[in-house]
Design a protein around this motif. Sequence first.
Motif, PDB file in Angstrom:
ATOM      1  N   PRO A  25      11.456  -9.403   3.890  1.00 35.40           N
ATOM      2  CA  PRO A  25      11.962  -8.152   3.363  1.00 35.40           C
ATOM      3  C   PRO A  25      11.905  -6.716   3.869  1.00 35.40           C
ATOM      4  O   PRO A  25      12.963  -5.792   3.769  1.00 35.40           O
ATOM      5  CB  PRO A  25      11.893  -8.353   2.041  1.00 35.40           C
ATOM      6  N   VAL A  26      10.518  -6.339   4.250  1.00 40.50           N
ATOM      7  CA  VAL A  26      10.312  -5.019   4.366  1.00 40.50           C
ATOM      8  C   VAL A  26       9.557  -4.683   5.701  1.00 40.50           C
ATOM      9  O   VAL A  26       8.805  -3.627   5.825  1.00 40.50           O
ATOM     10  CB  VAL A  26       9.272  -4.517   3.286  1.00 40.50           C
ATOM     11  N   LYS A  60      16.404  -2.854   5.588  1.00 37.21           N
ATOM     12  CA  LYS A  60      16.551  -1.944   4.814  1.00 37.21           C
ATOM     13  C   LYS A  60      15.217  -0.834   5.142  1.00 37.21           C
ATOM     14  O   LYS A  60      15.355   0.116   4.421  1.00 37.21           O
ATOM     15  CB  LYS A  60      16.492  -2.311   3.426  1.00 37.21           C
ATOM     16  N   ALA A  64       6.806  -1.246   5.851  1.00 32.83           N
ATOM     17  CA  ALA A  64       6.421  -0.741   4.638  1.00 32.83           C
ATOM     18  C   ALA A  64       4.864  -0.912   4.472  1.00 32.83           C
ATOM     19  O   ALA A  64       4.390  -1.098   3.263  1.00 32.83           O
ATOM     20  CB  ALA A  64       7.156  -1.491   3.578  1.00 32.83           C
ATOM     21  N   ALA A  66       0.807  -2.926   5.630  1.00 28.77           N
ATOM     22  CA  ALA A  66       0.020  -4.178   5.923  1.00 28.77           C
ATOM     23  C   ALA A  66       0.533  -5.133   5.015  1.00 28.77           C
ATOM     24  O   ALA A  66       1.327  -4.890   3.960  1.00 28.77           O
ATOM     25  CB  ALA A  66      -1.268  -4.106   5.943  1.00 28.77           C
ATOM     26  N   ASP A  67       0.744  -6.617   5.506  1.00 34.36           N
ATOM     27  CA  ASP A  67       0.933  -7.575   4.596  1.00 34.36           C
ATOM     28  C   ASP A  67       0.121  -7.813   3.661  1.00 34.36           C
ATOM     29  O   ASP A  67      -0.841  -8.491   3.819  1.00 34.36           O
ATOM     30  CB  ASP A  67       1.256  -8.882   5.399  1.00 34.36           C
ATOM     31  N   ILE A  68       0.501  -7.308   2.298  1.00 29.01           N
ATOM     32  CA  ILE A  68      -0.451  -7.232   1.114  1.00 29.01           C
ATOM     33  C   ILE A  68      -0.987  -8.608   0.932  1.00 29.01           C
ATOM     34  O   ILE A  68      -2.049  -8.629   0.477  1.00 29.01           O
ATOM     35  CB  ILE A  68       0.149  -6.616  -0.070  1.00 29.01           C
ATOM     36  N   GLY A 105       0.358   1.196   6.558  1.00 29.06           N
ATOM     37  CA  GLY A 105      -0.085   0.488   8.004  1.00 29.06           C
ATOM     38  C   GLY A 105       1.200   1.012   8.944  1.00 29.06           C
ATOM     39  O   GLY A 105       1.522   1.128  10.242  1.00 29.06           O
ATOM     40  N   GLU A 108       1.086   4.616   9.770  1.00 31.80           N
ATOM     41  CA  GLU A 108       0.193   4.597  10.721  1.00 31.80           C
ATOM     42  C   GLU A 108       0.614   4.400  11.976  1.00 31.80           C
ATOM     43  O   GLU A 108       0.352   4.814  13.169  1.00 31.80           O
ATOM     44  CB  GLU A 108      -0.957   3.931  10.263  1.00 31.80           C
ATOM     45  N   GLU A 128      -2.063   3.444   0.120  1.00 33.30           N
ATOM     46  CA  GLU A 128      -3.027   2.383   0.159  1.00 33.30           C
ATOM     47  C   GLU A 128      -3.747   2.642  -1.267  1.00 33.30           C
ATOM     48  O   GLU A 128      -4.370   1.756  -1.558  1.00 33.30           O
ATOM     49  CB  GLU A 128      -3.914   2.506   1.532  1.00 33.30           C
ATOM     50  N   GLY A 136      -6.324   1.996   6.602  1.00 33.25           N
ATOM     51  CA  GLY A 136      -7.498   1.563   7.359  1.00 33.25           C
ATOM     52  C   GLY A 136      -6.770   1.360   8.862  1.00 33.25           C
ATOM     53  O   GLY A 136      -7.551   0.760   9.729  1.00 33.25           O
ATOM     54  N   ARG A 283       6.041  -6.966  -9.699  1.00 30.25           N
ATOM     55  CA  ARG A 283       7.330  -7.327  -9.283  1.00 30.25           C
ATOM     56  C   ARG A 283       7.789  -8.684  -9.922  1.00 30.25           C
ATOM     57  O   ARG A 283       8.839  -8.859  -9.943  1.00 30.25           O
ATOM     58  CB  ARG A 283       7.105  -7.674  -7.628  1.00 30.25           C
ATOM     59  N   LYS A 287      11.268 -11.406 -12.846  1.00 29.69           N
ATOM     60  CA  LYS A 287      11.798 -12.736 -12.562  1.00 29.69           C
ATOM     61  C   LYS A 287      11.535 -13.599 -13.886  1.00 29.69           C
ATOM     62  O   LYS A 287      10.446 -14.149 -14.069  1.00 29.69           O
ATOM     63  CB  LYS A 287      10.885 -13.442 -11.229  1.00 29.69           C
TER      64      LYS A 287
HETATM   65  C1  3H9 Z   1      -1.675  -1.053   4.327  1.00 28.86           C
HETATM   66  O1  3H9 Z   1      -0.708  -0.859   4.873  1.00 28.86           O
HETATM   67  C2  3H9 Z   1      -3.096  -1.023   4.822  1.00 28.86           C
HETATM   68  C3  3H9 Z   1      -3.232  -0.133   6.131  1.00 28.86           C
HETATM   69  O2  3H9 Z   1      -3.576   1.054   6.013  1.00 28.86           O
HETATM   70  C4  3H9 Z   1      -4.293  -0.866   6.866  1.00 28.86           C
HETATM   71  C5  3H9 Z   1      -4.043  -2.106   7.808  1.00 28.86           C
HETATM   72  C6  3H9 Z   1      -5.202  -2.545   8.692  1.00 28.86           C
HETATM   73  N1  3H9 Z   1       3.468  -6.705   1.823  1.00 28.86           N
HETATM   74  O3  3H9 Z   1       9.023  -3.707  -3.979  1.00 28.86           O
HETATM   75  P1  3H9 Z   1      10.027  -4.417  -3.695  1.00 28.86           P
HETATM   76  C7  3H9 Z   1       7.463  -7.658  -0.888  1.00 28.86           C
HETATM   77  S1  3H9 Z   1      -1.645  -1.526   2.730  1.00 28.86           S
HETATM   78  C8  3H9 Z   1       3.912  -7.865   1.366  1.00 28.86           C
HETATM   79  O4  3H9 Z   1      10.817  -5.409  -4.788  1.00 28.86           O
HETATM   80  P2  3H9 Z   1      11.633  -2.324  -3.233  1.00 28.86           P
HETATM   81  C9  3H9 Z   1       7.508  -7.575  -2.407  1.00 28.86           C
HETATM   82  O5  3H9 Z   1       6.394  -8.201  -3.006  1.00 28.86           O
HETATM   83  C10 3H9 Z   1       0.169  -1.611   2.398  1.00 28.86           C
HETATM   84  N2  3H9 Z   1       5.050  -7.721   0.691  1.00 28.86           N
HETATM   85  O6  3H9 Z   1      11.319  -3.760  -3.171  1.00 28.86           O
HETATM   86  C11 3H9 Z   1       9.009  -8.106  -2.690  1.00 28.86           C
HETATM   87  O7  3H9 Z   1       8.878  -9.365  -2.583  1.00 28.86           O
HETATM   88  P3  3H9 Z   1       9.517 -10.199  -3.708  1.00 28.86           P
HETATM   89  C12 3H9 Z   1       0.762  -0.180   2.026  1.00 28.86           C
HETATM   90  C13 3H9 Z   1       5.473  -6.837   0.495  1.00 28.86           C
HETATM   91  O8  3H9 Z   1      13.050  -2.037  -2.452  1.00 28.86           O
HETATM   92  C14 3H9 Z   1       9.628  -7.650  -1.457  1.00 28.86           C
HETATM   93  O9  3H9 Z   1       9.019  -7.341  -0.443  1.00 28.86           O
HETATM   94  N3  3H9 Z   1       1.923  -0.220   1.853  1.00 28.86           N
HETATM   95  C15 3H9 Z   1       5.095  -5.430   0.789  1.00 28.86           C
HETATM   96  O10 3H9 Z   1      11.800  -1.817  -4.718  1.00 28.86           O
HETATM   97  C16 3H9 Z   1      10.583  -6.417  -1.715  1.00 28.86           C
HETATM   98  O11 3H9 Z   1       9.597  -5.424  -2.478  1.00 28.86           O
HETATM   99  C17 3H9 Z   1       2.483  -0.473   0.494  1.00 28.86           C
HETATM  100  O12 3H9 Z   1       1.833  -0.495  -0.275  1.00 28.86           O
HETATM  101  C18 3H9 Z   1       3.863  -5.461   1.618  1.00 28.86           C
HETATM  102  N4  3H9 Z   1       3.368  -4.389   2.180  1.00 28.86           N
HETATM  103  O13 3H9 Z   1      10.452  -1.350  -2.629  1.00 28.86           O
HETATM  104  C19 3H9 Z   1       3.876  -0.513   0.192  1.00 28.86           C
HETATM  105  N5  3H9 Z   1       5.953  -4.690   0.443  1.00 28.86           N
HETATM  106  O14 3H9 Z   1      10.970 -10.249  -3.432  1.00 28.86           O
HETATM  107  C20 3H9 Z   1       4.322  -1.574  -0.714  1.00 28.86           C
HETATM  108  C21 3H9 Z   1       6.709  -5.243  -0.275  1.00 28.86           C
HETATM  109  O15 3H9 Z   1       8.988 -11.597  -3.195  1.00 28.86           O
HETATM  110  N6  3H9 Z   1       5.665  -1.907  -0.916  1.00 28.86           N
HETATM  111  N7  3H9 Z   1       6.611  -6.597  -0.210  1.00 28.86           N
HETATM  112  O16 3H9 Z   1       9.143 -10.006  -5.189  1.00 28.86           O
HETATM  113  C22 3H9 Z   1       6.384  -0.832  -1.734  1.00 28.86           C
HETATM  114  O17 3H9 Z   1       5.936  -0.072  -2.030  1.00 28.86           O
HETATM  115  C23 3H9 Z   1       7.911  -1.253  -1.901  1.00 28.86           C
HETATM  116  O18 3H9 Z   1       8.035  -2.947  -1.776  1.00 28.86           O
HETATM  117  C24 3H9 Z   1       8.865  -0.679  -0.851  1.00 28.86           C
HETATM  118  C25 3H9 Z   1      10.220  -1.208  -1.280  1.00 28.86           C
HETATM  119  C26 3H9 Z   1       9.005   1.091  -1.393  1.00 28.86           C
HETATM  120  C27 3H9 Z   1       8.613  -0.937   0.509  1.00 28.86           C
END
Ligand code: 3H9
Length: 693
Positions: A25-26, A60, A64, A66-68, A105, A108, A128, A136, A283, A287
Amino acid sequence: MTSINSVTELDVEGDIAVLTLNSPPVNALSADVRDGLALGVAQAAANPTVRALVIICAGKTFIAGADIAAFGKPPKGTSTLETLRSIEAARMPVIAAIHGTALGGGFEVALACHYRVAVPSAKCGLPEVKLGLLPGAGGTQRLPRIVGVENALEIITSGQQIGARACLEKGMVDALVDEGQLRQGALAFARQVLAENRPLKKVRDLDDKLVAARSKPEVFAEFRKANAKKFRGFEAPESIIRCVEAAVNLPFDEGMAFERSLFLELVASSQSAAQRYVFFAERAVWKLPDVPDDTPVLPAARVGIVGAGTMGGGIAMNFLNIGLPVTIVETRQDALDRGVATIRRNYENTAKRGRLTLTDVDQRMALLTPTLSLDALADSDLVIEAVFEDMAVKKTLFARLDTIAKPGAVLATNTSRLDVNEIAAATTRPESVIGLHFFSPANVMRLLEVVRGDKTSKPVIATSMKLARKIGKIAALVGVCPGFVGNRMLAQRQREAQQLVLEGAMPWDVDRVLVDFGFPMGPFAMSDLAGLDLGWTREASTGQTMREILCELDRRGQKTGAGYYDYDAQRNATPSPVVEKLILELATRKGITRRAVSDAEILERCIYPMVNEGAKILEEGKAIRASDIDIVWINGYGWPAYRGGPMFYGDSLGLGVVRDKMREFHARLGDDFRPSNLLEKLANEGRRFQDPA
Ligand code: 3H9
């Protein structure tokens, strides 16, 4: 169009290649996305006709992050750092084309590109920290090189999302392109870069924004000091500050290595595990297994509120804030006027802090209709009762609302502990009745307990949950039981706090242990703040509890300058020798021989019975899942997010440990400590609350 892998495609327009990621999704940076990026860049570079590359995302949002869900699992595919290196080292300009949210990420990746363009609605950020992590993949090293050290510290430690226009001002993006025209806009930008023969702008090579902090190292000490309260207990902010310091003081590659080592420490930390769990828990609450997403929702355009006290007024503000008209009813004109004046004052204070304009204030107030007539609620789609916590009063009111409200209107009670079924039974339409338990101050606190009665209809539940989301709350759907989820568990902690004080601790010992654990305030300081005389009357007072004794002495909390603590004019608390003496006297009167109570016992006695009560709540089906209980405690009661909530905390200690301690307390202290069936069962099976049933 060439398919690079299952989630990436490359196509070439003239001399510009476009690499499109499509991983709903993201577009999180999964192994496939990273592989696709690295291969796509290599393939574009290998094509001699290609002179620039645009990276863009389908769906959309831009990437967004890394894959958390993949943290802590064995690494697969091209690493993020290798991917970013290949982008930055590409022979031609690489342009990130951003829509939606470029986060973590994802941002980044954009920072490793030579240029960034965005549509005006896009947002960028490094969130993060909210996952107990730091950026990271170079975020702590590249961002300060663009926005300067102070801005970078603020942006990274807050995790805020920054709108595209502000990003442009700060240099985080290079140009805005028309909304809905991202691809064309990015291609035009790329052509311009080529036409002007602009250099490959590598953020790693920038230094001018770092120079200032190099000659002013106190910037970091000042930032730490200014934010000490906000960061208390969290590990990630300090690691972020150290990384930004490294960006200033070390060559880029060494800074990157330093960032990597601190990132790996945080990924492995219990704090980040807890905060990642909370991310998914937030999240999951939406549900509802038996209320599917396609459940019809009822109209909710006009809101009625009964009671213009602190709660009613705060609740009203939630709806005024999103532009819904609210009719607010009181029984007396002076109370109504006071309630309306408080709402206005709250808004004006927000305006003074610059977060609203005076026009906004007037617009919100214009949506409010104060009245002394319940009949004015006849056209409300949703009526929320926020009157005195008294069953007889509430039943009378609901019986009247039943005759006034239009058919199909949602009738909600804001009770924090009374039986919603009994209230519903006072009407001829119990299917329309639901509990909406707001927390005080209701315009500020994020939590809403949505309490379903036995007969509450699914559309009423779906409507309440949807509305909760619209007003910016996080809602947990719970069942009817005394105190619901939050206050029912709180009662366990309160009972033990009082008991520990009689057995040998002092209120300030209990408070200190719980504050050290991570709560913003201990239970006794909290009681002093709320007022000890809530629900107390002199006539009914028996002098048998510390609270009654203190109220009888007019030590009613902060507002009287004394409660469990003594307060000075600035409301600074100091342990009270008077209270100490009263506690010793009460213990003697009750025949208790006081003993030394350790900090460990204070913590275990206050927290483990809460975990056990949470297990009973699950067993009885009063909460859908353990993580919903955690959401209640984090958002309604100040449980530290870095400990993931009481149920997660129990899981991380090991349920066997909690069960064994409860058994020990049970043998020593009695039935309040009997381990619940679910706790016994999971402990025996070596399982956790968060494991699937
Ligand atoms: C990182 O990046 C580390 C790096 O610096 C280093 C790398 C080496 N991963 O929130 P929603 C899923 S750390 C996996 O309801 P919205 C979410 O669980 C990451 N899944 O939608 C949901 O699943 P489900 C830094 C993710 O429109 C679905 O997507 N980034 C991730 O209200 C929809 O999400 C963040 O912390 C993810 N990264 O908001 C951003 N993101 O439908 C985290 C989302 O099964 N994400 N999902 O429940 C957000 O803040 C919001 O999801 C976003 C969309 C604003 C993007």
